[in-house]
Design a protein around this motif. Sequence first.
Motif, PDB file in Angstrom:
ATOM      1  N   TRP A  92      12.762  -8.106  13.930  1.00 44.48           N
ATOM      2  CA  TRP A  92      11.349  -8.116  13.513  1.00 44.48           C
ATOM      3  C   TRP A  92      11.207  -7.263  12.257  1.00 44.48           C
ATOM      4  N   SER A  93      10.370  -7.717  11.345  1.00 45.21           N
ATOM      5  CA  SER A  93      10.064  -6.966  10.130  1.00 45.21           C
ATOM      6  C   SER A  93       8.618  -6.503  10.160  1.00 45.21           C
ATOM      7  N   ALA A  94       8.306  -5.553   9.299  1.00 44.08           N
ATOM      8  CA  ALA A  94       6.945  -5.004   9.266  1.00 44.08           C
ATOM      9  C   ALA A  94       6.585  -4.585   7.856  1.00 44.08           C
ATOM     10  N   MET A  95       5.293  -4.606   7.554  1.00 48.23           N
ATOM     11  CA  MET A  95       4.792  -4.076   6.296  1.00 48.23           C
ATOM     12  C   MET A  95       3.409  -3.504   6.539  1.00 48.23           C
ATOM     13  N   ALA A  96       3.067  -2.472   5.797  1.00 48.89           N
ATOM     14  CA  ALA A  96       1.796  -1.779   5.996  1.00 48.89           C
ATOM     15  C   ALA A  96       1.053  -1.619   4.678  1.00 48.89           C
ATOM     16  N   SER A  97      -0.255  -1.525   4.787  1.00 44.59           N
ATOM     17  CA  SER A  97      -1.071  -1.225   3.621  1.00 44.59           C
ATOM     18  C   SER A  97      -0.978   0.272   3.336  1.00 44.59           C
ATOM     19  N   HIS A  98      -1.588   0.715   2.244  1.00 43.00           N
ATOM     20  CA  HIS A  98      -1.733   2.149   2.067  1.00 43.00           C
ATOM     21  C   HIS A  98      -2.897   2.618   2.953  1.00 43.00           C
ATOM     22  N   ALA A  99      -3.031   3.902   3.113  1.00 39.02           N
ATOM     23  CA  ALA A  99      -4.109   4.453   3.944  1.00 39.02           C
ATOM     24  C   ALA A  99      -5.452   4.235   3.260  1.00 39.02           C
ATOM     25  N   VAL A 100      -6.440   3.756   4.027  1.00 34.09           N
ATOM     26  CA  VAL A 100      -7.763   3.488   3.468  1.00 34.09           C
ATOM     27  C   VAL A 100      -8.831   4.236   4.258  1.00 34.09           C
ATOM     28  N   GLY A 101      -9.879   4.637   3.579  1.00 33.58           N
ATOM     29  CA  GLY A 101     -10.973   5.378   4.201  1.00 33.58           C
ATOM     30  C   GLY A 101     -11.603   6.310   3.188  1.00 33.58           C
ATOM     31  N   ARG A 102     -12.914   6.482   3.279  1.00 31.81           N
ATOM     32  CA  ARG A 102     -13.627   7.307   2.300  1.00 31.81           C
ATOM     33  C   ARG A 102     -13.545   8.792   2.616  1.00 31.81           C
ATOM     34  N   SER A 103     -13.381   9.145   3.879  1.00 34.02           N
ATOM     35  CA  SER A 103     -13.362  10.546   4.286  1.00 34.02           C
ATOM     36  C   SER A 103     -11.925  11.008   4.475  1.00 34.02           C
ATOM     37  N   SER A 104     -11.754  12.179   5.046  1.00 33.12           N
ATOM     38  CA  SER A 104     -10.412  12.677   5.323  1.00 33.12           C
ATOM     39  C   SER A 104      -9.727  11.834   6.399  1.00 33.12           C
ATOM     40  N   TYR A 105     -10.542  11.147   7.219  1.00 36.07           N
ATOM     41  CA  TYR A 105      -9.978  10.246   8.225  1.00 36.07           C
ATOM     42  C   TYR A 105      -9.624   8.914   7.568  1.00 36.07           C
ATOM     43  N   LYS A 106      -8.377   8.504   7.703  1.00 33.63           N
ATOM     44  CA  LYS A 106      -7.926   7.264   7.100  1.00 33.63           C
ATOM     45  C   LYS A 106      -7.075   6.470   8.087  1.00 33.63           C
ATOM     46  N   GLU A 107      -7.067   5.181   7.876  1.00 32.99           N
ATOM     47  CA  GLU A 107      -6.255   4.283   8.675  1.00 32.99           C
ATOM     48  C   GLU A 107      -5.457   3.376   7.744  1.00 32.99           C
ATOM     49  N   MET A 108      -4.486   2.685   8.330  1.00 32.01           N
ATOM     50  CA  MET A 108      -3.710   1.681   7.613  1.00 32.01           C
ATOM     51  C   MET A 108      -3.821   0.367   8.372  1.00 32.01           C
ATOM     52  N   TYR A 109      -3.461  -0.714   7.715  1.00 28.25           N
ATOM     53  CA  TYR A 109      -3.303  -2.008   8.367  1.00 28.25           C
ATOM     54  C   TYR A 109      -1.815  -2.341   8.385  1.00 28.25           C
ATOM     55  N   GLY A 110      -1.411  -3.114   9.372  1.00 30.62           N
ATOM     56  CA  GLY A 110      -0.007  -3.486   9.442  1.00 30.62           C
ATOM     57  C   GLY A 110       0.203  -4.925   9.864  1.00 30.62           C
ATOM     58  N   PHE A 111       1.319  -5.488   9.413  1.00 27.45           N
ATOM     59  CA  PHE A 111       1.762  -6.800   9.866  1.00 27.45           C
ATOM     60  C   PHE A 111       3.175  -6.638  10.412  1.00 27.45           C
ATOM     61  N   VAL A 112       3.460  -7.271  11.530  1.00 22.95           N
ATOM     62  CA  VAL A 112       4.806  -7.258  12.089  1.00 22.95           C
ATOM     63  C   VAL A 112       5.126  -8.683  12.525  1.00 22.95           C
ATOM     64  N   TRP A 113       6.342  -9.159  12.245  1.00 21.78           N
ATOM     65  CA  TRP A 113       6.659 -10.556  12.526  1.00 21.78           C
ATOM     66  C   TRP A 113       8.136 -10.742  12.880  1.00 21.78           C
ATOM     67  N   ARG A 114       8.393 -11.840  13.597  1.00 24.60           N
ATOM     68  CA  ARG A 114       9.748 -12.189  14.023  1.00 24.60           C
ATOM     69  C   ARG A 114      10.425 -12.963  12.909  1.00 24.60           C
ATOM     70  N   ASP A 115      11.554 -12.462  12.429  1.00 28.75           N
ATOM     71  CA  ASP A 115      12.169 -12.995  11.216  1.00 28.75           C
ATOM     72  C   ASP A 115      12.694 -14.415  11.338  1.00 28.75           C
ATOM     73  N   ASP A 116      12.983 -14.870  12.548  1.00 27.20           N
ATOM     74  CA  ASP A 116      13.498 -16.228  12.678  1.00 27.20           C
ATOM     75  C   ASP A 116      12.388 -17.267  12.794  1.00 27.20           C
ATOM     76  N   VAL A 117      11.123 -16.800  12.777  1.00 25.03           N
ATOM     77  CA  VAL A 117       9.986 -17.714  12.883  1.00 25.03           C
ATOM     78  C   VAL A 117       9.080 -17.630  11.659  1.00 25.03           C
ATOM     79  N   VAL A 118       8.890 -16.430  11.142  1.00 24.08           N
ATOM     80  CA  VAL A 118       7.965 -16.189  10.030  1.00 24.08           C
ATOM     81  C   VAL A 118       8.668 -15.381   8.945  1.00 24.08           C
ATOM     82  N   ALA A 119       8.321 -15.661   7.695  1.00 29.10           N
ATOM     83  CA  ALA A 119       8.853 -14.891   6.565  1.00 29.10           C
ATOM     84  C   ALA A 119       7.702 -14.498   5.643  1.00 29.10           C
TER      85      ALA A 119
END
Length: 354
Positions: free
Chosen positions: A79-106
């Motif tokens: 499985w592979s993964a990629m993430a966004s940079h941290a987003v948020g206007r305040s000191s609290y921030k989150e990221m988004y992520g994608f994770v996928w099975r390499d033999d099905v999705v690229a």
Amino acid sequence: MLRFFVSFLLALSFLQNASADVNIGTWNLEHLSVRPNKDFQGIAKVAQKVDFLAVQELMNEDALQALAKELTRQTGKHWSAMASHAVGRSSYKEMYGFVWRDDVVAYEDGAVTYLDRNDTFEREPYSARFKSLKDGTTFVVATVHILYGKSQADRASEITALSDYWAWLKDTYPGNNQIMLMGDFNTPPTSPAWDHLDASAKPLMLAGASTLSTTDGKFANLYDNIFVSKNTAIRVNDVQVFNYPKFLGMTHAKGRDSVSDHAPIFLSANFSGGSPSTASAQPRPTLPNPMKPAVIANNGAKNLTVAIRGNKKTMVYHRPDCPSYNAISEKNRVEFDTAAAAEAQHYHLAGNCH
């Protein structure tokens, strides 16, 4: 004999189409980070039900890599993964992520965080284009976590802004109507706030609920969803809220403590079904790769940039694919449009970038 032959062809067609199905999921994993009480084994046991998962409330990239590693261990498939940079206007921030099975999705291209010129979104959406390795078709996944705030009114402005974002997605990935906008909208699909969304978009979940109540077996709100175009070539075969506490044999209290207060939405879809995709009929533009800096223009009104990040304390720069891209403190962070621009200011590439 002819009737048998026709029946055989229909059955064969059904099996071929079914074999091309890709299972897609979206899941708010509630402050996903590597900590003792976070049940990565349980999360992976659920996540392996799909071939691709969009994650909201990701707190750091290490957690996403830990999930991909656990999925690889449990399934025996990489499985592979990629993430966004941290987003948020305040000191609290989150990221988004994608994770996928390499033999099905690229991963195909176009991984970008929306540049919100009007500063409406607390956490700007993240999107990318992927390819189904089952039939070679491409699809776009965009994910967002709408601000909950103190009342529905606090969420309404971001829901309204999704109309512009939906239009931006169609402009940014032209020739591909296989776009899915998914995530935690903190708003049920019956809310009047959705009246502003482009009339061409529709939610796939219209009933049920996806947030865990305090009572085992009961769910409270349908906040999570997947939106697609009304004229999409995606053939949806099944969409559901997956009851992960029941599947893992745990109470809601245990689930909320070690997994999430949200259940995932799972979708089974065929991207070559329905009407022919316009993506195959038109030349596809070159979209940005997170390995390289790029800028996408949208009718001259909005620009989206994947930036090089420099650390002015160490004079080192990082590409978005570098391990320490999100580790640079705000006070030391400086951004460049290209690696050449960073090197012109006497920055050098971080040693852990490959």
